[in-house]
Design an enzyme around this catalytic site. Structure first.
Site, PDB file in Angstrom:
ATOM      1  N   GLY A 268       0.808  -1.216   0.000  1.00 55.05           N
ATOM      2  CA  GLY A 268       0.000   0.000   0.000  1.00 55.05           C
ATOM      3  C   GLY A 268       0.842   1.267   0.000  1.00 55.05           C
ATOM      4  N   SER A 269       1.904   1.271   0.793  1.00 58.86           N
ATOM      5  CA  SER A 269       2.749   2.472   0.872  1.00 58.86           C
ATOM      6  C   SER A 269       3.399   2.756  -0.472  1.00 58.86           C
ATOM      7  CB  SER A 269       3.832   2.293   1.943  1.00 58.86           C
ATOM      8  OG  SER A 269       3.244   2.040   3.193  1.00 58.86           O
TER       9      SER A 269
ATOM     10  N   ASN B  75      -8.209   4.526   8.411  1.00 60.61           N
ATOM     11  CA  ASN B  75      -7.730   3.352   9.137  1.00 60.61           C
ATOM     12  C   ASN B  75      -7.879   3.477  10.646  1.00 60.61           C
ATOM     13  OD1 ASN B  75      -5.671   5.274   8.113  1.00 60.61           O
ATOM     14  ND2 ASN B  75      -4.326   4.227   9.556  1.00 60.61           N
TER      15      ASN B  75
ATOM     16  N   GLN C 227      -8.038   0.242   3.322  1.00 62.65           N
ATOM     17  CA  GLN C 227      -8.950  -0.298   4.333  1.00 62.65           C
ATOM     18  C   GLN C 227     -10.303  -0.705   3.744  1.00 62.65           C
ATOM     19  OE1 GLN C 227      -8.301  -1.008   7.537  1.00 62.65           O
ATOM     20  NE2 GLN C 227      -6.255  -0.127   7.603  1.00 62.65           N
TER      21      GLN C 227
ATOM     22  N   SER D 281      -3.916  -2.903  -0.766  1.00 66.43           N
ATOM     23  CA  SER D 281      -2.844  -3.671  -0.126  1.00 66.43           C
ATOM     24  C   SER D 281      -3.390  -5.047   0.245  1.00 66.43           C
ATOM     25  CB  SER D 281      -2.360  -2.939   1.120  1.00 66.43           C
ATOM     26  OG  SER D 281      -1.400  -3.730   1.789  1.00 66.43           O
TER      27      SER D 281
ATOM     28  N   HIS E 241      -2.389  -7.366   2.484  1.00 69.13           N
ATOM     29  CA  HIS E 241      -2.423  -7.885   3.861  1.00 69.13           C
ATOM     30  C   HIS E 241      -3.541  -7.296   4.713  1.00 69.13           C
ATOM     31  CE1 HIS E 241      -0.312  -4.703   6.383  1.00 69.13           C
ATOM     32  NE2 HIS E 241      -0.017  -4.271   5.188  1.00 69.13           N
TER      33      HIS E 241
ATOM     34  N   THR F 205      11.995  -8.265 -10.589  1.00 73.51           N
ATOM     35  CA  THR F 205      11.344  -9.561 -10.835  1.00 73.51           C
ATOM     36  C   THR F 205      10.076  -9.651  -9.993  1.00 73.51           C
ATOM     37  OG1 THR F 205      13.488 -10.552 -11.270  1.00 73.51           O
ATOM     38  CG2 THR F 205      11.674 -12.066 -10.771  1.00 73.51           C
TER      39      THR F 205
ATOM     40  N   CYS G 196       3.342   5.462  20.663  1.00 70.77           N
ATOM     41  CA  CYS G 196       4.464   6.259  21.153  1.00 70.77           C
ATOM     42  C   CYS G 196       5.615   6.132  20.163  1.00 70.77           C
ATOM     43  CB  CYS G 196       4.890   5.720  22.506  1.00 70.77           C
ATOM     44  SG  CYS G 196       6.198   6.632  23.279  1.00 70.77           S
TER      45      CYS G 196
HETATM   46  C1  LIG Z   1      -1.933  -0.195   6.009  1.00 66.69           C
HETATM   47  C2  LIG Z   1      -2.241   1.028   5.246  1.00 66.69           C
HETATM   48  C3  LIG Z   1      -1.357   1.527   4.268  1.00 66.69           C
HETATM   49  C4  LIG Z   1      -0.007   0.923   4.031  1.00 66.69           C
HETATM   50  O1  LIG Z   1      -0.087  -0.318   3.374  1.00 66.69           O
HETATM   51  P1  LIG Z   1       1.178  -1.314   3.442  1.00 66.69           P
HETATM   52  O2  LIG Z   1       0.796  -2.419   2.511  1.00 66.69           O
HETATM   53  O3  LIG Z   1       1.309  -1.755   4.859  1.00 66.69           O
HETATM   54  O4  LIG Z   1       2.365  -0.537   2.955  1.00 66.69           O
HETATM   55  C5  LIG Z   1      -1.724   2.641   3.560  1.00 66.69           C
HETATM   56  N1  LIG Z   1      -2.901   3.241   3.772  1.00 66.69           N
HETATM   57  C6  LIG Z   1      -3.784   2.797   4.680  1.00 66.69           C
HETATM   58  C7  LIG Z   1      -5.083   3.502   4.849  1.00 66.69           C
HETATM   59  C8  LIG Z   1      -3.479   1.682   5.461  1.00 66.69           C
HETATM   60  O5  LIG Z   1      -4.348   1.271   6.378  1.00 66.69           O
END
Ligand SMILES: *Cc1c(COP(=O)(O)O)cnc(C)c1O
Length: 388
Positions: free
Chosen positions: A73-74, A153, A181, A201, A203, A239, A328
Site C-alpha cells: 500500500g505504501s 484506518n 482499508q 494492499s 495484507h 522480478t 508512542c
Molecule cells: C496499512 C495502510 C497503508 C499501508 O499499506 P502497506 O501495505 O502496509 O504498505 C496505507 N494506507 C492505509 C489507509 C493503510 O491502512
C-alpha cells in the site's frame, strides 16, 4: 469465562486466509520460474501473474491492464502521488490531500511540499470525513492532483468518494484514493466511480504482506519510482513477487465471494454489538468516527481519563489484541493526528482504542472483550493521574 485469544487488530494486518496460503505455496518451489523467462517454468509463472491480475481487476471492475502490482500500500501511494507530480507539466504543481491520511500519503505530500509543490491539507469534520465543499473550494487553476482516502484506518469513517472524485473530474484534476482499508471489504466499482488511481494492499484483505496494487485508469501517465527491467508496464521494475501476487489474486477472489455471502452484514452486526456494549458498560467512553458511514469490521472508541497504551497492554495480557491511536513514536508521546484533526483534545485522544474484526471473529470473541474490557478501564482509572 475461560481465557481465549482474540485478535482484533485486523486494520494493522490480518491473517492470510487458508485458501490464500495454499494458492501461494506451489510458487515457492515447483512453479518458481521468473515470469520473464521464455521456458515452461517462466510461462507457468507468467500465467499465474496474469490470472492474479484478472482477479484483482475483477474485484474493483477495472480491466487487467489498469492494475500494477507493487510492494504494498505504501509503495502504491508513493507511486500514484510522486508519479503523477513527476510526470506533470511544470506549471501545475498544486496538490491537495486531507489532514487524516495514512502517513504513506501524508508524508509524501509533506516531502513534495519541500520540493516545489504547493500543498493544501483539507480539514475534516468531527467524524474524520472530508467534505466535497471543502475540496471544491481548495481547487485552483494550477491544481494537479487530489488524494483523499476511501476509508480511514484509525476511525473507520468512509468518505463520499463518488462526490469527491466527481468534483475533481469536473475540474480536470487527477483524483487518487487510498482504498487500503476499503478494498475487499466493501463493494467498489471503478466503472461507476470517478477515481483515476486507487491504492490497495493485500495484507489488509487476508492476503500476504509486502504486496499491493495500484489501479491506474487507462490513459493516465505516471513516472516510475523504480527503474530497471521494465516489469509491471514499466511502473514497478524488479522480478515479480510471484507467490505474493498469486496470494493477492486469491484474496481478491475470496473477497468477491465474501461480498456475495453477506460477510459485511455479519461482521457489522458484531461491530455494533462491540460499540454499543463498550459505550454502555464503560462510563465516559464514546465512539470515534462515523456511526453508519463506517467500515463494517471497524470499531474505535475513546475512553476518558485512561491512556491507550495502558489499555492495550492489559488487554494483551487478557489475550486480546487491539491497537491504541496514541502510538508512542521515537520517545515523544504524540496523540493521533487523525483524532486531533477531528477536534479532540490531547488528553482525550490519548485514550483511544481501535478494535478491528475479521472473517475469523465470532460472537463469543465479542462477549469475551465486553467482559474483560470494563474492569481493565476501572483498574486503570483507579491508578490514573487524571482527576475527573
Ligand atoms: C496499512 C495502510 C497503508 C499501508 O499499506 P502497506 O501495505 O502496509 O504498505 C496505507 N494506507 C492505509 C489507509 C493503510 O491502512
Amino acid at each position: 469465562m475461560e481465557t481465549r485469544k482474540v485478535y482484533l487488530d485486523n486494520s494493522a494486518t490480518a491473517s492470510v486466509a487458508e485458501e490464500v496460503l495454499s494458492a501461494m505455496l506451489p510458487y515457492f518451489r515447483e512453479s518458481m520460474g521468473n515470469p520473464n523467462s521464455l521456458h515452461s517454468w517462466g510461462r507457468d509463472a507468467r500465467r499465474a501473474v496474469d490470472e492474479a491480475r484478472e482477479s484483482v481487476s475483477a474485484l474493483i471492475g477495472a480491466s487487467p491492464n489498469e492494475i500494477v502490482f507493487t510492494g504494498g500500500g505504501s509503495v502504491s501511494d508513493n507511486l500514484a502521488i510522486k508519479g503523477a507530480v513527476w510526470s506533470a507539466k511544470e506549471e501545475k504543481k498544486h496538490i491537495i490531500t486531507s489532514a487524516v491520511e495514512h502517513h504513506a500519503v501524508l508524508d509524501t505530500f509533506k516531502w513534495l511540499g519541500k520540493r516545489g509543490c504547493d500543498v493544501t491539507f483539507l480539514p475534516v469534520d468531527e467524524y474524520g470525513m472530508t467534505s466535497p465543499e471543502s475540496l471544491a473550494s481548495a481547487i485552483r487553476s494550477d491544481t494537479l492532483l487530489a488524494s483523499v482516502m476511501y476509508a480511514n484506518n484509525e476511525v473507520g469513517t468512509i468518505n463520499p468518494i463518488a462526490k469527491l472524485g466527481g468534483i475533481c473530474r469536473e475540474k480536470g484534476v487527477l483524483f487518487h484514493t487510498d482504498a487500503v482499508q476499503a478494498a475487499g471489504h466493501i463493494p467498489i466499482d471503478v466503472k461507476e466511480l470517478p477515481v483515476d488511481m486507487m491504492t490497495m494492499s493485500a495484507h489488509k484483505m487476508y492476503g500476504p504482506k509486502g504486496i499491493g496494487a495500484l489501479y491506474i485508469r487507462k490513459g493516465i501517465k505516471l513516472t516510475p519510482l523504480v527503474h530497471g527491467g521494465g516489469q509491471e508496464f514499466g511502473l514497478y521494475s524488479g522480478t515479480e513477487n510471484v507467490p505474493s501476487i498469486v496470494g493477492m489474486g486469491a484474496a481478491a477472489r475470496i473477497a468477491l465471494k465474501l461480498h456475495e455471502a453477506g460477510e459485511a452484514r455479519r461482521v457489522a452486526e458484531l461491530r455494533d454489538m462491540l460499540l454499543d456494549g463498550i459505550t454502555a458498560r464503560i462510563p465516559d467512553s464514546f465512539v470515534t468516527g462515523h456511526r453508519t458511514e463506517r467500515l463494517p469490521y471497524h470499531a474505535s472508541v475513546c475512553v476518558k481519563r485512561v491512556e491507550g497504551e495502558g489499555m492495550l497492554l492489559r488487554m494483551d495480557f487478557a489475550g486480546i489484541g487491539v491497537s491504541s491511536g496514541s502510538a508512542c513514536t521515537s520517545g515523544s508521546l504524540e496523540p493521533s493526528h487523525v483524532l486531533l484533526a477531528m477536534g479532540l483534545d490531547h488528553a482525550t485522544a490519548h485514550g483511544s482504542v481501535r478494535l478491528t474484526l475479521s472473517i475469523d471473529t465470532v460472537r463469543d470473541d465479542i462477549e469475551y472483550v465486553l467482559e474483560k474490557f470494563p474492569p481493565i478501564v476501572e483498574t486503570l482509572r483507579k491508578m490514573s493521574p487524571y482527576k475527573g
